[in-house]
Design a protein around this motif. Structure first.
Motif, short mmCIF file in Angstrom:
data_model
loop_
_atom_site.label_atom_id
_atom_site.label_comp_id
_atom_site.label_asym_id
_atom_site.label_seq_id
_atom_site.Cartn_x
_atom_site.Cartn_y
_atom_site.Cartn_z
N ASP A 74 39.18 35.57 25.68
CA ASP A 74 39.40 34.13 25.77
C ASP A 74 38.15 33.52 26.41
O ASP A 74 37.93 33.66 27.62
CB ASP A 74 40.63 33.85 26.61
CG ASP A 74 40.96 32.36 26.72
OD1 ASP A 74 40.05 31.53 26.49
OD2 ASP A 74 42.11 32.02 27.04
N ALA A 75 37.34 32.87 25.59
CA ALA A 75 36.06 32.36 26.09
C ALA A 75 36.26 31.27 27.14
O ALA A 75 35.46 31.14 28.07
CB ALA A 75 35.22 31.83 24.93
N ALA A 76 37.32 30.47 27.00
CA ALA A 76 37.55 29.37 27.94
C ALA A 76 37.76 29.90 29.36
O ALA A 76 37.19 29.38 30.32
CB ALA A 76 38.75 28.55 27.49
N SER A 77 38.58 30.94 29.48
CA SER A 77 38.86 31.50 30.80
C SER A 77 37.95 32.67 31.14
O SER A 77 38.01 33.20 32.26
CB SER A 77 40.31 31.97 30.87
OG SER A 77 40.55 33.00 29.94
N GLU A 78 37.10 33.06 30.16
CA GLU A 78 36.19 34.19 30.32
C GLU A 78 36.95 35.46 30.73
O GLU A 78 36.53 36.22 31.60
CB GLU A 78 35.09 33.85 31.34
CG GLU A 78 34.29 32.62 30.93
CD GLU A 78 33.20 32.24 31.92
OE1 GLU A 78 32.88 33.07 32.80
OE2 GLU A 78 32.68 31.12 31.81
N SER A 79 38.08 35.67 30.05
CA SER A 79 38.99 36.73 30.44
C SER A 79 39.56 37.44 29.23
O SER A 79 39.55 36.92 28.10
CB SER A 79 40.15 36.13 31.25
OG SER A 79 41.17 37.06 31.50
N VAL A 80 40.06 38.65 29.46
CA VAL A 80 40.89 39.31 28.46
C VAL A 80 42.24 38.60 28.43
O VAL A 80 42.53 37.75 29.29
CB VAL A 80 41.07 40.82 28.77
CG1 VAL A 80 39.72 41.50 28.80
CG2 VAL A 80 41.81 41.03 30.08
N VAL A 81 43.11 38.95 27.46
CA VAL A 81 44.36 38.19 27.29
C VAL A 81 45.61 39.02 27.53
O VAL A 81 46.72 38.47 27.59
CB VAL A 81 44.43 37.56 25.88
CG1 VAL A 81 43.35 36.49 25.72
CG2 VAL A 81 44.32 38.62 24.79
N ILE A 82 45.46 40.35 27.65
CA ILE A 82 46.60 41.18 28.02
C ILE A 82 46.23 42.00 29.25
O ILE A 82 45.04 42.27 29.51
CB ILE A 82 47.04 42.11 26.87
CG1 ILE A 82 45.90 43.00 26.38
CG2 ILE A 82 47.64 41.29 25.72
CD1 ILE A 82 46.32 44.04 25.33
N LYS A 83 47.25 42.42 30.00
CA LYS A 83 47.00 43.06 31.29
C LYS A 83 46.72 44.56 31.23
O LYS A 83 45.81 45.05 31.90
CB LYS A 83 48.19 42.81 32.22
CG LYS A 83 47.99 43.32 33.64
CD LYS A 83 49.11 42.87 34.55
CE LYS A 83 48.87 43.33 35.98
NZ LYS A 83 49.93 42.84 36.90
N PRO A 84 47.46 45.34 30.42
CA PRO A 84 47.25 46.80 30.46
C PRO A 84 45.86 47.20 30.00
O PRO A 84 45.21 46.50 29.21
CB PRO A 84 48.31 47.32 29.47
CG PRO A 84 49.31 46.21 29.33
CD PRO A 84 48.53 44.95 29.50
N LYS A 85 45.39 48.31 30.52
CA LYS A 85 44.15 48.93 30.06
C LYS A 85 42.98 47.95 30.08
O LYS A 85 42.11 47.97 29.22
CB LYS A 85 44.34 49.51 28.65
CG LYS A 85 45.35 50.64 28.59
CD LYS A 85 45.74 51.02 27.19
CE LYS A 85 44.58 51.57 26.39
NZ LYS A 85 45.04 52.05 25.06
N ASN A 86 42.96 47.05 31.06
CA ASN A 86 41.88 46.08 31.22
C ASN A 86 41.65 45.25 29.97
O ASN A 86 40.52 44.84 29.67
CB ASN A 86 40.58 46.78 31.64
CG ASN A 86 40.68 47.41 33.01
OD1 ASN A 86 41.23 46.81 33.94
ND2 ASN A 86 40.19 48.62 33.15
N GLY A 87 42.74 45.00 29.22
CA GLY A 87 42.65 44.11 28.06
C GLY A 87 42.53 44.80 26.72
O GLY A 87 42.59 44.13 25.68
N PHE A 88 42.35 46.11 26.71
CA PHE A 88 42.25 46.84 25.45
C PHE A 88 43.64 47.02 24.84
O PHE A 88 44.59 47.32 25.55
CB PHE A 88 41.61 48.22 25.68
CG PHE A 88 40.13 48.19 25.91
CD1 PHE A 88 39.25 48.64 24.94
CD2 PHE A 88 39.60 47.71 27.11
CE1 PHE A 88 37.88 48.61 25.15
CE2 PHE A 88 38.24 47.67 27.33
CZ PHE A 88 37.37 48.12 26.34
#
Length: 314
Positions: free
Chosen positions: A205-219
């Motif tokens: 998610d470029a807006a939040s500069e983040s992954v979008v799911i929690k497990p496995k650091n977003g993978f």
């Protein structure tokens, strides 16, 4: 002329080839009963482990513009919960929509033990062994370990005499298609299911500069439109390599009648719907049935068998 979607699979007749993909809308008895009442031709349970699992922490599913990413981690109610359901269904329902039973042990021994219980049980339907869950931390996909895959199937067919299919991960190399097909052709499998999600993708998610799911650091596993070409390739590769007695279920990117038509054209007999079912709910089956009939009618086909597997090459 009205197109007819009636499908025969492993000696059972179905009104159409559509099913849910294991993992979607099949966790609880209530969800399974909703599938039973839906326009799906057949349905399958959540992949069961011996004991109940809560799965990975949330958020663990995220819808994207072209599909989805998930890392569910095999949440399920436990093997006995689903065995009771499918045995009870077999005894009390005669609607021709008998559920498939999906299992996914966390180890080779657990898979063997689960299948031994099924072999001894009253369940006479179809079992699907999931060799391809990409979303359990620390657990590699069995389907990418060719030696382990052959060892498991060798052990299973020493005692298992009921219809058994395997759910496969996506493969990406002709050499791997050949190797896996040579292994599978050694066994009296009922079918292969191509494919599970493409493992370990990453959505940002470029807006939040983040992954979008929690497990496995977003993978997580990628599904939906993203994976249809990969799914079609695997359906076609195994349809043309496996013994004719081993059928193919097509899974991956089916969100329209045309998508369904393409899977059937590549050689699939049954079709499983994942992301589109998650997003749209069980009404998706009525829409897909209508759209597939429209595609077939436009092309002059009355039955699926007139074109199934008849993909042309240049």
């Amino acid at each position: 002329m009205t197109a007819v979607l009636k499908t025969e699979f492993l000696g059972q007749k179905y009104e159409n080839p559509f099913m849910n993909a294991s993992g979607v809308h099949c966790l609880t008895v209530n969800e399974l009963d909703e599938l039973k009442r839906s326009k799906a031709g057949a349905f399958i349970t959540k992949s069961a482990t011996t004991l109940e699992r809560a799965g990975n922490p949330e958020p663990r599913y995220y819808a994207t513009a072209l599909g989805s990413i998930n890392s569910m981690g095999l949440p399920n109610k436990g093997f006995q919960y689903y065995l009771d359901y499918v045995v009870d269904y077999q005894k009390n329902d005669s609607d021709g929509k008998a559920p498939f039973f999906s299992v996914a042990g966390m180890s080779r021994d657990e898979n063997i033990n689960i299948l031994k219980i099924i072999q001894r049980s009253d369940f006479q339907g179809v079992t699907e062994l999931n060799l391809s869950c990409p979303n359990v931390p620390g657990k590699p996909q069995v389907g990418y370990d060719f030696q382990m895959t052959e060892q498991i199937l060798t052990q299973v067919f020493e005692f298992f005499r009921k219809p058994l299919g395997v759910k496969l991960p996506p493969y990406f190399d002709f050499a791997h298609f050949d190797i896996v097909a040579n292994i599978l052709n050694k066994f009296p499998l009922a079918y292969v299911n191509c494919v599970n999600s493409v493992g370990n993708g990453l959505y940002v998610d470029a807006a939040s500069e983040s992954v979008v799911i929690k497990p496995k650091n977003g993978f997580g596993g990628i599904g939906g439109d993203y994976i249809k070409p990969t799914a079609l390739a695997n359906v076609r590769a195994f349809y043309t390599r496996l013994n004719p007695t081993i059928k193919v279920i097509g899974t991956g990117g089916i969100a329209s009648g045309q998508d369904a038509f393409e899977h059937l054209l590549c050689g699939a007999t049954m079709l499983q719907v994942g992301t589109a079912l998650y997003e749209e709910g069980i009404s998706v089956f009525e829409r897909l049935e209508k759209e597939l009939k429209e595609v077939m009618t436009q092309k002059g086909y009355k039955t699926i068998e007139e074109f199934r597997g008849q993909l042309r090459t240049l």
